[in-house]
Design an enzyme around this catalytic site. Structure first.
Site, PDB file in Angstrom:
ATOM      1  NE  ARG A 153     -18.831 -23.376  53.524  1.00 33.09           N
ATOM      2  CZ  ARG A 153     -19.839 -22.782  54.165  1.00 33.09           C
ATOM      3  NH1 ARG A 153     -20.695 -23.490  54.837  1.00 33.09           N
ATOM      4  NH2 ARG A 153     -20.014 -21.490  54.108  1.00 33.09           N
ATOM      5  CB  ILE A 154     -13.195 -22.577  49.039  1.00 28.82           C
ATOM      6  CG1 ILE A 154     -14.641 -22.713  48.547  1.00 28.82           C
ATOM      7  CG2 ILE A 154     -12.229 -22.541  47.858  1.00 28.82           C
ATOM      8  CD1 ILE A 154     -15.182 -21.519  47.787  1.00 28.82           C
ATOM      9  NE  ARG A 233     -18.499 -12.554  45.594  1.00 27.87           N
ATOM     10  CZ  ARG A 233     -18.661 -13.837  45.265  1.00 27.87           C
ATOM     11  NH1 ARG A 233     -17.656 -14.518  44.726  1.00 27.87           N
ATOM     12  NH2 ARG A 233     -19.815 -14.431  45.444  1.00 27.87           N
ATOM     13  CG  ASP A 257     -13.041 -16.999  38.461  1.00 28.06           C
ATOM     14  OD1 ASP A 257     -13.082 -17.022  37.211  1.00 28.06           O
ATOM     15  OD2 ASP A 257     -13.960 -17.426  39.176  1.00 28.06           O
ATOM     16  CD  GLU A 262     -16.725 -10.598  38.909  1.00 29.10           C
ATOM     17  OE1 GLU A 262     -15.706 -10.802  39.581  1.00 29.10           O
ATOM     18  OE2 GLU A 262     -17.665 -11.390  38.829  1.00 29.10           O
ATOM     19  CG  HIS A 301     -17.486 -14.790  39.368  1.00 29.30           C
ATOM     20  ND1 HIS A 301     -17.657 -13.744  40.215  1.00 29.30           N
ATOM     21  CD2 HIS A 301     -17.689 -15.904  40.123  1.00 29.30           C
ATOM     22  CE1 HIS A 301     -17.967 -14.181  41.419  1.00 29.30           C
ATOM     23  NE2 HIS A 301     -17.979 -15.512  41.384  1.00 29.30           N
ATOM     24  CB  ALA A 303     -13.746 -20.394  40.418  1.00 31.04           C
TER      25      ALA A 303
HETATM   26  P1  NAI Z   1     -16.403 -20.049  54.238  1.00 28.49           P
HETATM   27  O1  NAI Z   1     -17.388 -19.187  54.940  1.00 28.49           O
HETATM   28  O2  NAI Z   1     -16.483 -21.520  54.400  1.00 28.49           O
HETATM   29  O3  NAI Z   1     -14.922 -19.600  54.658  1.00 28.49           O
HETATM   30  C1  NAI Z   1     -14.532 -18.259  54.761  1.00 28.49           C
HETATM   31  C2  NAI Z   1     -13.452 -18.163  55.814  1.00 28.49           C
HETATM   32  O4  NAI Z   1     -13.077 -16.780  55.878  1.00 28.49           O
HETATM   33  C3  NAI Z   1     -13.896 -18.589  57.221  1.00 28.49           C
HETATM   34  O5  NAI Z   1     -13.006 -19.552  57.717  1.00 28.49           O
HETATM   35  C4  NAI Z   1     -13.865 -17.301  58.032  1.00 28.49           C
HETATM   36  O6  NAI Z   1     -13.451 -17.507  59.379  1.00 28.49           O
HETATM   37  C5  NAI Z   1     -12.843 -16.482  57.273  1.00 28.49           C
HETATM   38  N1  NAI Z   1     -13.005 -15.045  57.468  1.00 28.49           N
HETATM   39  C6  NAI Z   1     -14.127 -14.309  57.264  1.00 28.49           C
HETATM   40  N2  NAI Z   1     -13.892 -13.009  57.544  1.00 28.49           N
HETATM   41  C7  NAI Z   1     -12.594 -12.937  57.936  1.00 28.49           C
HETATM   42  C8  NAI Z   1     -11.756 -11.862  58.340  1.00 28.49           C
HETATM   43  N3  NAI Z   1     -12.210 -10.603  58.398  1.00 28.49           N
HETATM   44  N4  NAI Z   1     -10.467 -12.143  58.646  1.00 28.49           N
HETATM   45  C9  NAI Z   1     -10.000 -13.407  58.600  1.00 28.49           C
HETATM   46  N5  NAI Z   1     -10.750 -14.471  58.236  1.00 28.49           N
HETATM   47  C10 NAI Z   1     -12.026 -14.227  57.902  1.00 28.49           C
HETATM   48  O7  NAI Z   1     -16.485 -19.620  52.700  1.00 28.49           O
HETATM   49  P2  NAI Z   1     -16.090 -20.497  51.436  1.00 28.49           P
HETATM   50  O8  NAI Z   1     -17.223 -21.398  51.076  1.00 28.49           O
HETATM   51  O9  NAI Z   1     -14.755 -21.086  51.649  1.00 28.49           O
HETATM   52  O10 NAI Z   1     -16.034 -19.374  50.284  1.00 28.49           O
HETATM   53  C11 NAI Z   1     -15.121 -18.284  50.348  1.00 28.49           C
HETATM   54  C12 NAI Z   1     -15.515 -17.250  49.306  1.00 28.49           C
HETATM   55  O11 NAI Z   1     -15.254 -17.757  48.009  1.00 28.49           O
HETATM   56  C13 NAI Z   1     -17.029 -16.916  49.257  1.00 28.49           C
HETATM   57  O12 NAI Z   1     -17.389 -15.965  50.244  1.00 28.49           O
HETATM   58  C14 NAI Z   1     -17.208 -16.387  47.861  1.00 28.49           C
HETATM   59  O13 NAI Z   1     -17.048 -14.984  47.880  1.00 28.49           O
HETATM   60  C15 NAI Z   1     -16.062 -17.036  47.071  1.00 28.49           C
HETATM   61  N6  NAI Z   1     -16.549 -17.950  46.044  1.00 28.49           N
HETATM   62  C16 NAI Z   1     -16.195 -17.720  44.738  1.00 28.49           C
HETATM   63  C17 NAI Z   1     -16.636 -18.544  43.728  1.00 28.49           C
HETATM   64  C18 NAI Z   1     -16.247 -18.335  42.287  1.00 28.49           C
HETATM   65  O14 NAI Z   1     -16.877 -18.906  41.377  1.00 28.49           O
HETATM   66  N7  NAI Z   1     -15.215 -17.560  41.983  1.00 28.49           N
HETATM   67  C19 NAI Z   1     -17.531 -19.675  44.023  1.00 28.49           C
HETATM   68  C20 NAI Z   1     -17.793 -19.872  45.435  1.00 28.49           C
HETATM   69  C21 NAI Z   1     -17.324 -19.021  46.396  1.00 28.49           C
END
Ligand code: NAI
Length: 334
Positions: A153-154, A233, A257, A262, A301, A303
């Site tokens: 998604r992101i 992360r 971030d 952390e 943190h 974002a």
């Molecule tokens: P998402 O689940 O939509 O996308 C994650 C992607 O990573 C998926 O396309 C998945 O196929 C891929 N993936 C997972 N494991 C993998 C691996 N071993 N090898 C290759 N690809 C792999 O998650 P979204 O919503 O995009 O968020 C991503 C991360 O961003 C979250 O898990 C969270 O940790 C972090 N985040 C940080 C925030 C902040 O304030 N700094 C706020 C929101 C999210």
């Protein structure tokens, strides 16, 4: 059901109170400005806990809440909650899957632009009364290659913004997202992405497969002078390797971030020494170097942290709790 919400501020409390009351959730205790580890005795009767990412829900904390049935993570990531302990105790965990895809993608570009145009250094200089621009020459984004690690998604929203900047997009993910290809992006292996990207940005969850995905072995593969951005992360990047990459000039600038360990790194020294192993203490002291490193800018943190995103998190959290109480839990991750 007895609900507790920890580690929130007055603004978040006021929005939550409104949402909870609309959903008929009345038996709620708010712990404004108090982390989960500061109020364990007051949580003994809690049946539903709501918390942000800074609250580590450890097996020890769970022991203090014998009546706990559900945790509503007020975040997308839930690696701050001990999954195994929750499974063992039959505690259901929900998250907020998509409150801020654009929020985090916009912030990612704030970090990218700050790094590419040396905005932090420029600001530091003028604050000192120095208006000389020697050394502040930046680089443009158009025509550059961005490597997006994780195109969920992101990552997808990051790709859309990158396309608007006329950047070339290389992507790495275990699943191919056709929307990335429609934007002109192409998928590659991790090493190829590292070696071709001018900017590398990480958007994966942290788990056993992604921990230290960027490490001492592959940091050397990164294109010399690349910018590294991590809003996902900290544990996805090995801290020691990142510092080496910065010292060797492989990474010209890092916008972070998040940090590995952390929570522990931002705790006071006494708590840190009593609770962590030597290896963990090493990471914590390396973090001290990292966040003060001249080529790094670290933000705590934030974002996700916009008025709009907090509103969406709170609405979904209240809905998750209400659906759990009705016996049909939404957005269950554990
Ligand atoms: P998402 O689940 O939509 O996308 C994650 C992607 O990573 C998926 O396309 C998945 O196929 C891929 N993936 C997972 N494991 C993998 C691996 N071993 N090898 C290759 N690809 C792999 O998650 P979204 O919503 O995009 O968020 C991503 C991360 O961003 C979250 O898990 C969270 O940790 C972090 N985040 C940080 C925030 C902040 O304030 N700094 C706020 C929101 C999210």
């Amino acid at each position: 059901m007895k609900i507790s919400v920890v580690d929130l501020d007055e603004y978040e409390k006021s929005v939550l109170e409104r949402e909870f009351s609309q959903k008929g959730l009345k038996d709620v205790k708010f712990f404004v400005g108090k982390g989960i580890s500061e109020v364990p005795e007051s949580l003994s009767q809690t049946e539903v806990l709501a918390c942000f990412v800074h609250s580590s829900v450890t097996p020890e904390i769970l022991e203090k809440m014998p009546k706990l049935k559900m945790i509503a993570a007020m975040s997308t990531g839930y690696d701050h909650i001990d999954s195994k302990a929750c499974k063992d105790k039959g505690i259901i965990v929900s998250n907020v899957p998509s409150y801020g895809n654009k929020t985090v993608a916009e912030y990612t570009f704030a970090l990218i632009l700050a790094a590419a145009r040396k905005i932090n250094s420029a600001r530091d200089r003028v604050v000192r009364g120095d208006f000389n621009y020697n050394g502040l020459m930046g680089s443009e984004l158009n025509g550059k290659t961005i490597g997006i690690i994780g195109t969920g998604r992101i990552g997808y929203q990051v790709a859309k913004i990158a396309a608007g900047f006329d950047m070339n997009i290389i992507a790495y993910d275990s699943f191919k997202n056709e929307e990335i290809v429609k934007l002109g992006g192409r998928y590659a292996g991790l090493e190829e992405l590292l070696s071709l990207s001018d900017i590398i940005t990480i958007h994966l969850p942290l788990n056993e497969n992604t921990k230290h995905l960027i490490n001492e072995k592959n940091i050397e593969k990164i294109k010399k002078g690349a910018i590294l951005i991590n809003t996902a992360r900290g544990g996805i990047v090995q801290t020691r390797a990142l510092i080496k990459g910065l010292e060797k000039g492989i990474i010209s600038s890092a916008g972070l971030d998040v940090l590995e360990m952390e929570k522990e790194s931002l705790e006071n020294n006494e708590a840190m020494i009593s609770r962590n192993s030597c290896e963990e203490l090493k990471i914590i002291s390396l973090n001290n170097l990292l966040i003060r490193h001249p080529k790094v800018f670290f933000t705590p943190h934030v974002a996700f942290y916009t008025k709009e995103a907090v509103q969406r998190i709170i609405e979904q959290t209240a809905a998750n709790i209400a659906s759990f109480i009705e016996g049909n839990p939404e957005n269950r991750v554990i």
